[in-house]
Design an enzyme around this catalytic site. Structure first.
Site, short mmCIF file in Angstrom:
data_model
loop_
_atom_site.label_atom_id
_atom_site.label_comp_id
_atom_site.label_asym_id
_atom_site.label_seq_id
_atom_site.Cartn_x
_atom_site.Cartn_y
_atom_site.Cartn_z
CG ASP A 372 -9.67 -2.49 -0.44
OD1 ASP A 372 -8.81 -1.92 -1.12
OD2 ASP A 372 -9.49 -2.84 0.73
CE LYS A 373 -3.42 -5.37 -3.30
NZ LYS A 373 -2.88 -6.15 -2.15
CG PHE A 560 3.19 5.13 6.81
CD1 PHE A 560 4.07 4.92 5.75
CD2 PHE A 560 1.83 5.12 6.54
CE1 PHE A 560 3.60 4.69 4.47
CE2 PHE A 560 1.36 4.89 5.27
CZ PHE A 560 2.24 4.68 4.23
NE ARG A 613 0.79 -4.87 2.16
CZ ARG A 613 -0.21 -4.00 2.15
NH1 ARG A 613 -1.22 -4.17 1.33
NH2 ARG A 613 -0.22 -2.96 2.96
CB THR A 614 8.21 -3.97 -2.14
OG1 THR A 614 7.56 -2.91 -2.85
CG2 THR A 614 8.18 -5.24 -2.97
CG ASP A 803 -10.79 -4.65 4.63
OD1 ASP A 803 -9.98 -5.12 5.44
OD2 ASP A 803 -10.44 -3.99 3.63
#
Length: 1070
Positions: A372-373, A560, A613-614, A803
């Site tokens: 994962d990133k 969200f 991250r936008t 994670d």
């Protein structure tokens, strides 16, 4: 948490509670019309009746155990008996008893944990309205219970009332979804201000909760509460079982118990993972079984198929059964436990946890690493970096300009409007003029960031005491001691002047479900516009200079979700009497919602290239009539119990159009410590790293480059968006022309390619130096793992590391799952086979512990098989010399002792051996490449050990018959002693690095044998053992069996040493 279930047999109960919506009469368990499962936690696998049958069944499912059970049973028939019963039954019973004790111990621990949780006390409002103590296991659907701060929620409940007058409380959900952030929960407005005890004591008053059938989703709930009116219930009104109340006191109604709770329905046993080493050993044991059968047929054939030949066949099969040692499985299992202990005690990787001790050897065979990133390669530590307004961009370096602009804007607005222009110019026209200025744009953007979120300020405990004392002095009132000082509780008890006076002295922390939102709110605070108060209905901002408070009434909140990829809020500005709809989300969804512009897409791409991250922020002003019409439609949609979410989203989407674009924010997610060095080390070790992330393509590409996942020397091929089979084939053909290019592809494109050309794409992808899959869902991550397992080189294993909760499916699908304890919680860590605290620990976990575990298991298993092979060869030679007689060479205790006290300690001490020191393994990661070839345990090494065993068995037997050709009566003493010495010497010859316990094991085993020579006089002639004939004869035989192997090893080290041997010598010289 474990599985909950009823002690009753569910087959005898109606299943209506699983499939039909339920109507729960609040506080009236006597009115329940259908059966509901008891609220009992039961993690036990066995009970007094099932323990022995079930454990025996599990043990004899193993081929080795079943094989020895059949062999042992044949000893009850005198015609098949080849020795005392205990020679077969004692080892089998020992292995089974050890397994039963382990299972029993684990089950007793589970039973005690179950009893502890089931007996936890809660407060129940009984039918008289009084408070009564009750155990968790006695709770039933419709019960009204009181949950105290830091108490576990015992069942799925609806929140009726909280000690906070705002009707809110916080819960911790880390044991349910793995997220460490506190979650805000809201009591129903129908019950928050009422006396709940009336629902149980007054039979004329009935409150009803209509709830959906039990389901898996922990993020959704549809229900309606009816009491003096109807009100929809959502997940914000519920507390799921397994969560913990973090603040205040809550009065709740139980709606789901036992196996109906969300926690139980989401608890599934992960599939058992069988290591590649175990599969290889199973193959080898089958070969040994086949060899023993063939050898038995050959000897019977040489003897002749006449008379009761089948009896002799069975007897020979029994004599050669030691070729498959029963101790092999228990040695390997004990070795795995030792490897797990070494990992957890390694001070270089503190906090590491081994949750699956069955596959530590897999760490030494990794060929692909899927990572994962966010939170894995990066720290999930968000730092605000950039604010773009379309014509100008601001960073942290010029934050003072933003603060000055805010000050200038509010002074400009307040002075003309309040003093000179209020009578001559309408406020709407003033705003239209102001919007054209730069400070106005900055003010609108910062204000939107400070309002559009779900962040709640929480104040430190030390501030509570100081504020309480102030309250006691001024008002004679004190907040409840168990109520945390949130912004809601503090500001609800103070007037405006008190707020201004006290705010600067308090330390505030922010709680939110996303670290991105906290980063944005903290940035607005540093810019000069701070969030100082937040509850369900209101929100207050404070401007530092000039000192002002701005109050907003929260009309609607749209959280969200991963489906909508945006969140919104509708507020009423009490200063201007405006109703404003703020919306923020991903650029991919916002670009169709905002008004036409020519800079959104370009600037988002620019920020993504910087690794940011936008988020896109927009607003829309609503008239009172527009909002009221919208509210009516929303209330109607929320009262639906079928397709509620879809209907609600459709209503919200009526507002999401033609919105004013305010700004774009860029937040940096910092790289993990030493992530570049770790990735380079893994790449040099021959491990290909794939990054699977949900971020956009540009951000993922930038992180891949900055982390050195994609090296500077590598070409990059980015798959274009495709929709048809033709374009898919065209892209694949273009990719084929690129040599050693790294692949970057989106999840949607990958899905389309796999539907048309799965094999063609995977054949290319598995050979890429690195692959990045962006916009990837959790299900797609797991699918990629399955594809790699299908098309990879089957000698290597696939490892997944992550994670967050969205990485669990990927981790559980991989051969080896590694979880990182991060800011997203412990869900990935708890679901993984191995847990580490930092990504940089991965190199030591694989290159050191993976190497040692694989090498040690290979040596241990081959030595245990060698121990059985050599005695079987000696038995075969003995039988052929003595006219093919089916008589055992060694009787009684000698056979049992040979596999236990005489050789067990030195052979098992091989789990301490290491062919390469840890610092060498990390300095030269290329050594790891050899492990993926599986040469340490292969058919080649197996047949080599068969050859060695055959030679040594023949050397001992024929040597004894040649030296003592006229004294066959002492053949047992001579050959058995030489056999023990040969085994001890072979272990010493195999060791690369001596450990003190290895020496102790050698000495202890030899001492046990010497002691048995003295004690068991029936097996040995004491006078012969004292003679020089015995001593020199055994010495010569042992030298004949071992000396050639010593010479061969010396020649190999001298003229063709393995690479690790050269590196060890080189490091020693340095």
């Amino acid at each position: 948490m474990g599985k909950l279930s009823s002690f009753h047999f569910p087959l005898f109960h109606d299943k209506t509670h699983k499939t039909q919506p339920r109507n729960v009469i609040v506080g009236r368990r006597d009115l329940n019309s259908i059966w509901y499962p008891e609220n009992v936690i039961r993690n036990q696998k066995y009970n007094f009746i099932t323990f022995i049958p079930m454990v025996l069944f599990e043990q004899f499912r193993v081929f080795l155990n079943l094989y020895f059970l059949v062999m042992a049973c044949t000893q009850f028939y005198p015609v098949f008996r080849v020795g005392p019963l205990y020679t077969y039954w004692a080892p089998l019973i020992f292995v089974i008893c050890v397994s039963m004790m382990r299972e029993g111990y684990d089950d007793i621990k589970r039973a005690y944990r179950d009893r502890e949780i089931n007996s936890q006390k809660y407060i129940l409002l009984n039918e008289n309205g009084d408070r009564q103590s009750i155990q968790s296991s006695e709770l039933q659907v419709s019960d009204i219970i009181i949950i105290q701060k830091n108490q576990r929620v015992p069942a799925d409940v609806v929140l009726l009332q909280t000690s906070d007058k705002s009707g809110t409380c916080f819960i911790r959900t880390d044991q349910l979804d793995g997220e460490t952030d506190w979650k805000l929960r809201i009591a129903s407005s129908l019950t928050q201000s009422q006396d709940i005890s009336l629902l149980t004591s007054d039979k004329n008053l009935t409150g009803k909760i209509h709830a959906e059938p039990p389901c898996l989703s922990i993020h959704e709930f549809n229900g309606v509460i009816s009491w003096k009116g109807d009100e929809p219930l959502t997940v914000e009104n519920t507390l799921w079982s397994g969560t913990v109340l973090a603040s205040g006191e809550a009065i709740c109604c139980v709606i789901y118990t036992g196996s109906d709770t969300r926690m139980v329905m989401n608890t599934s046993k992960p599939r058992s993972k069988i290591g590649l080493v175990d599969k290889e050993i199973n193959t080898l044991t089958k070969l040994l079984f086949l060899a023993s059968a063939i050898l038995s047929f050959v000897i019977v054939g040489l003897k002749g198929f006449y008379g009761p030949w089948y009896r002799y066949l069975v007897r020979f099969f029994l004599l050669f059964s030691y070729m498959i040692p029963i101790s092999l499985r228990i040695n390997l299992d004990m070795g795995k436990i030792a490897y797990a202990w070494f990992i957890q005690k390694d001070e270089e990787i503190p906090g590491s946890v081994v949750r699956s001790s069955t596959i530590p050897e897999e760490l030494g065979r990794i060929g692909y690493l899927l990572s994962d990133k966010t939170g894995t390669l990066t720290q999930n530590l968000m730092i605000f970096k950039r604010l773009h307004l379309g014509t100008v961009s601001y960073t942290n370096e010029n934050q003072s300009e933003i603060s000055n602009a805010l000050t200038q804007q509010y002074r400009t607005i307040n002075t003309p409007v309040n003093e000179t222009q209020q009578t001559t110019l309408p406020s709407s026209k003033i705003r239209s003029v102001v919007k054209k200025t730069g400070p106005s744009k900055i003010c609108e953007a910062v204000k939107a960031l400070a309002i559009c979120h779900n962040v709640t300020p929480v104040f430190e405990e030390r501030s509570i005491r100081s504020l309480d004392s102030s309250l006691e002095l001024n008002n004679g009132r004190r907040s409840p001691p168990d109520t945390p000082l949130t912004s809601a509780t503090s500001l609800n008890t103070l007037n405006g002047s008190d707020i201004i006076e006290l705010l600067p002295t308090r330390t505030v922390t922010y709680q939110a479900s996303s670290p991105d939102e906290i980063a944005l709110v903290e940035w607005t605070e540093h810019a000069g516009l701070a969030l100082v108060h937040r509850d369900l209905q209101t929100l207050t901002l404070e401007l530092n200079s000039p000192r002002q408070l701005f109050h907003y009434k929260i009309l609607q909140m749209f959280p969200f979700t991963s489906e909508t990829k945006r969140m919104g809020i509708i507020v009423h500005d009490e200063q201007t009497d405006e109703i404003i709809f703020y919306l923020k989300g991903a650029d991919i969804v916002m670009q169709t919602i905002v008004q036409y512009n020519d800079w959104l897409q370009e600037e988002c791409s620019n920020m993504a290239r910087e690794g940011l991250r936008t988020l896109v922020i927009a607003k829309k002003q609503l008239t009172t009539e527009q909002y009221q019409a919208f509210e009516q439609r929303l209330i109607k949609a929320r009262l639906q119990t079928i397709d509620r979410n879809r209907r609600v989203n459709e209503v919200i989407e009526t507002l999401e159009n033609d919105m004013e674009l305010l700004c774009i924010t860029g937040v940096e997610d910092k790289l993990q410590e030493n992530v570049r060095q770790t990735l380079e080390t893994l790449r040099n070790a021959g491990i290909k790293v794939w990054m699977l992330t949900g971020d956009k393509l540009e951000t993922a590409t930038c992180i891949a480059k900055s982390s050195k996942l994609i090296g500077r020397d590598y070409d990059i091929y980015t798959f274009n968006q495709i929709a048809t089979r033709e374009t898919c084939l065209q892209e694949i053909n273009m990719f084929k022309r690129k040599n050693d290019a790294c692949l970057i592809i989106t999840g949607d494109t990958l899905q389309i390619c796999l539907s048309f050309y799965e094999k063609e794409l995977m054949d290319i992808a598995i050979n890429c130096p690195a692959v990045v899959v962006c916009r990837c869902s959790p299900t797609q991550k797991a699918n990629v793992v399955e594809l790699l397992k299908k098309y990879r080189n089957h000698r290597v294993r696939v490892c997944a590391i992550g994670d967050g909760g969205n990485d669990v499916s990927m981790i559980q699908s991989a051969h080896v799952g590694i979880g990182i304890v991060g800011k997203e919680g412990k869900q990935a860590s708890l679901a993984a086979d191995f847990s580490i605290n930092q990504f940089q620990y991965l190199s030591r976990l694989l290159l050191v512990h993976g190497r040692n575990s694989y090498k040690r298991s290979a040596s241990l298993s081959q030595f245990v098989m060698h121990r059985g092979l050599i005695i079987s060869v000696m038995q075969a030679i003995f039988s052929t010399i003595f006219y093919f007689s089916s008589i055992s060479l060694y009787q009684g205790f000698l056979l049992v002792g040979y596999g236990t006290i005489y050789t067990m300690f030195p052979v098992f001490s091989l789990v301490l051996d290491q062919d390469v020191r840890p610092e060498i393994a990390l300095l030269y990661p290329e050594l790891y490449k050899e492990l993926s070839k599986g040469r340490s345990l292969s058919l080649k090494t197996f047949f080599l050990w068969v050859l060695i065993s055959t030679y040594q068995g023949a050397a001992i037997m024929y040597g004894a018959f040649i030296i003592y050709d006229d004294d066959f009566i002492h053949v047992v003493s001579i050959t058995f002693t030489a056999l023990i010495l040969t085994e001890l010497f072979m272990v010493a010859l195999r060791i690369h690095t001596w450990h003190p316990l290895m020496i102790v094991g050698e000495i202890l085993s030899f001492a046990c044998y010497i002691l048995s020579l003295i004690i068991f006089k029936s097996y040995f002639d004491t006078e012969f053992l004292r003679s020089w004939d015995f001593i020199w004869g055994v010495t010569v035989i042992t030298l004949i069996s071992c000396l050639p192997l010593c010479i061969l090893k010396f020649l190999q080290i001298k003229f063709k040493p393995p690479i690790q041997q050269k590196l060890m010598q080189y490091a020693t010289l340095k």
